[in-house]
Scaffold this motif. Sequence first.
Motif, PDB file in Angstrom:
ATOM      1  N   SER A 188       0.856  -1.189   0.000  1.00 25.20           N
ATOM      2  CA  SER A 188       0.000   0.000   0.000  1.00 25.20           C
ATOM      3  C   SER A 188       0.884   1.228   0.000  1.00 25.20           C
ATOM      4  O   SER A 188       1.896   1.265   0.713  1.00 25.20           O
ATOM      5  N   PRO A 189       0.509   2.272  -0.763  1.00 25.54           N
ATOM      6  CA  PRO A 189       1.316   3.500  -0.716  1.00 25.54           C
ATOM      7  C   PRO A 189       1.277   4.136   0.672  1.00 25.54           C
ATOM      8  O   PRO A 189       2.104   4.990   0.987  1.00 25.54           O
ATOM      9  N   ALA A 190       0.322   3.710   1.525  1.00 20.31           N
ATOM     10  CA  ALA A 190       0.221   4.255   2.882  1.00 20.31           C
ATOM     11  C   ALA A 190       0.943   3.373   3.900  1.00 20.31           C
ATOM     12  O   ALA A 190       0.799   3.567   5.110  1.00 20.31           O
ATOM     13  N   SER A 236       4.899  -0.032   1.888  1.00 18.74           N
ATOM     14  CA  SER A 236       5.033   0.771   0.662  1.00 18.74           C
ATOM     15  C   SER A 236       6.430   0.568   0.099  1.00 18.74           C
ATOM     16  O   SER A 236       7.406   0.524   0.843  1.00 18.74           O
ATOM     17  N   ILE A 237       6.541   0.459  -1.234  1.00 19.43           N
ATOM     18  CA  ILE A 237       7.889   0.345  -1.818  1.00 19.43           C
ATOM     19  C   ILE A 237       8.449   1.705  -2.215  1.00 19.43           C
ATOM     20  O   ILE A 237       9.561   1.784  -2.728  1.00 19.43           O
ATOM     21  N   GLY A 238       7.729   2.783  -1.986  1.00 15.05           N
ATOM     22  CA  GLY A 238       8.269   4.102  -2.319  1.00 15.05           C
ATOM     23  C   GLY A 238       7.174   5.138  -2.370  1.00 15.05           C
ATOM     24  O   GLY A 238       5.986   4.805  -2.405  1.00 15.05           O
ATOM     25  N   ALA A 255       2.899  -5.070  -8.554  1.00 11.10           N
ATOM     26  CA  ALA A 255       4.297  -4.722  -8.865  1.00 11.10           C
ATOM     27  C   ALA A 255       5.102  -4.601  -7.566  1.00 11.10           C
ATOM     28  O   ALA A 255       6.274  -4.997  -7.510  1.00 11.10           O
ATOM     29  N   ALA A 256       4.465  -4.087  -6.518  1.00 18.58           N
ATOM     30  CA  ALA A 256       5.155  -3.977  -5.217  1.00 18.58           C
ATOM     31  C   ALA A 256       5.450  -5.366  -4.656  1.00 18.58           C
ATOM     32  O   ALA A 256       6.541  -5.614  -4.123  1.00 18.58           O
ATOM     33  N   ALA A 257       4.492  -6.280  -4.795  1.00 19.30           N
ATOM     34  CA  ALA A 257       4.718  -7.650  -4.303  1.00 19.30           C
ATOM     35  C   ALA A 257       5.893  -8.293  -5.049  1.00 19.30           C
ATOM     36  O   ALA A 257       6.739  -8.967  -4.437  1.00 19.30           O
TER      37      ALA A 257
HETATM   38  N1  ADE Z   1       0.214   0.168  -4.216  1.00 14.08           N
HETATM   39  C1  ADE Z   1       0.117   1.334  -4.873  1.00 14.08           C
HETATM   40  N2  ADE Z   1       1.212   2.070  -4.723  1.00 14.08           N
HETATM   41  C2  ADE Z   1       2.060   1.351  -3.920  1.00 14.08           C
HETATM   42  C3  ADE Z   1       3.353   1.582  -3.390  1.00 14.08           C
HETATM   43  N3  ADE Z   1       4.035   2.705  -3.628  1.00 14.08           N
HETATM   44  N4  ADE Z   1       3.900   0.634  -2.621  1.00 14.08           N
HETATM   45  C4  ADE Z   1       3.213  -0.496  -2.355  1.00 14.08           C
HETATM   46  N5  ADE Z   1       1.997  -0.772  -2.824  1.00 14.08           N
HETATM   47  C5  ADE Z   1       1.424   0.134  -3.608  1.00 14.08           C
END
Ligand code: ADE
Length: 244
Positions: free
Chosen positions: A88-90, A136-138, A147-149
């Motif tokens: 998650s971006p959060a 979050s990966i960034g 894509a993060a997984a």
């Molecule tokens: N899903 C959407 N953005 C993401 C992020 N930056 N890192 C991880 N999961 C995400």
Amino acid sequence: MRIDVVTIFPDYLAPLDLSLVGKARDSGLLDLRVHDLRDWTTDRHRTVDDTPYGGGAGMVMKPDVWGAALDDITGSEVERPAHLVVPSPAGHLFDQRMAARLADDPWLVFACGRYEGIDARVMADARRRVRVSEVSIGDYVLGGGEAAALVIIEAVTRLLPGVVGNPDSLVEESHGTDGLLEYPVYTKPPSWRGLDVPEVLLSGHHARVARWRRDQALRLTAERRPDLVARLDPDALDGRDREV
Ligand code: ADE
């Protein structure tokens, strides 16, 4: 290690058949299973999302479908504790330290959300039974967690014992234990398109090579990632480091 990935786009995870992760699976070091979330839907349209309470743009993934999927998957083994990872971006920012901690877990389950995310009660409910980490990966927004997984699974898999042939290559790398970016590397030929390999690397003098690499790593880190220099342990710096 076992890893499960739940997604509405199983094909997105196809690269996990290849290269380092593919080899880890083939050799039995990694038991990786990809699941289609829609297999847990019960309606004719295989619906996974609905409109958000409180209004706003986009759709939210439904708790009942996710709950059923995660119950089935995380309840499928009694011996091994599952750790639910929700990209998650959060989330908490992923880094090499987190990769090393995740590599110590016997079982990771990735819940890949799409749209505006997964109903928050799914994570709250899962926390009653298993560890849950939102990651979050960034600081940017992807279209979903897949894509993060992929990123997290590759970073974790290469740390599993036996996956990388020469474990030394895990030590001397960017974000390795010394907290510096990796020095530049060269191979043959010694001169290419008018560019020469730095003389010291051809000298065979191990101490000078080590000092040159450390200087390069320090300079590169100071230039590109001053935030990492600020986090260096002062006791780990020697007198020569301070001159760089
Ligand atoms: N899903 C959407 N953005 C993401 C992020 N930056 N890192 C991880 N999961 C995400």
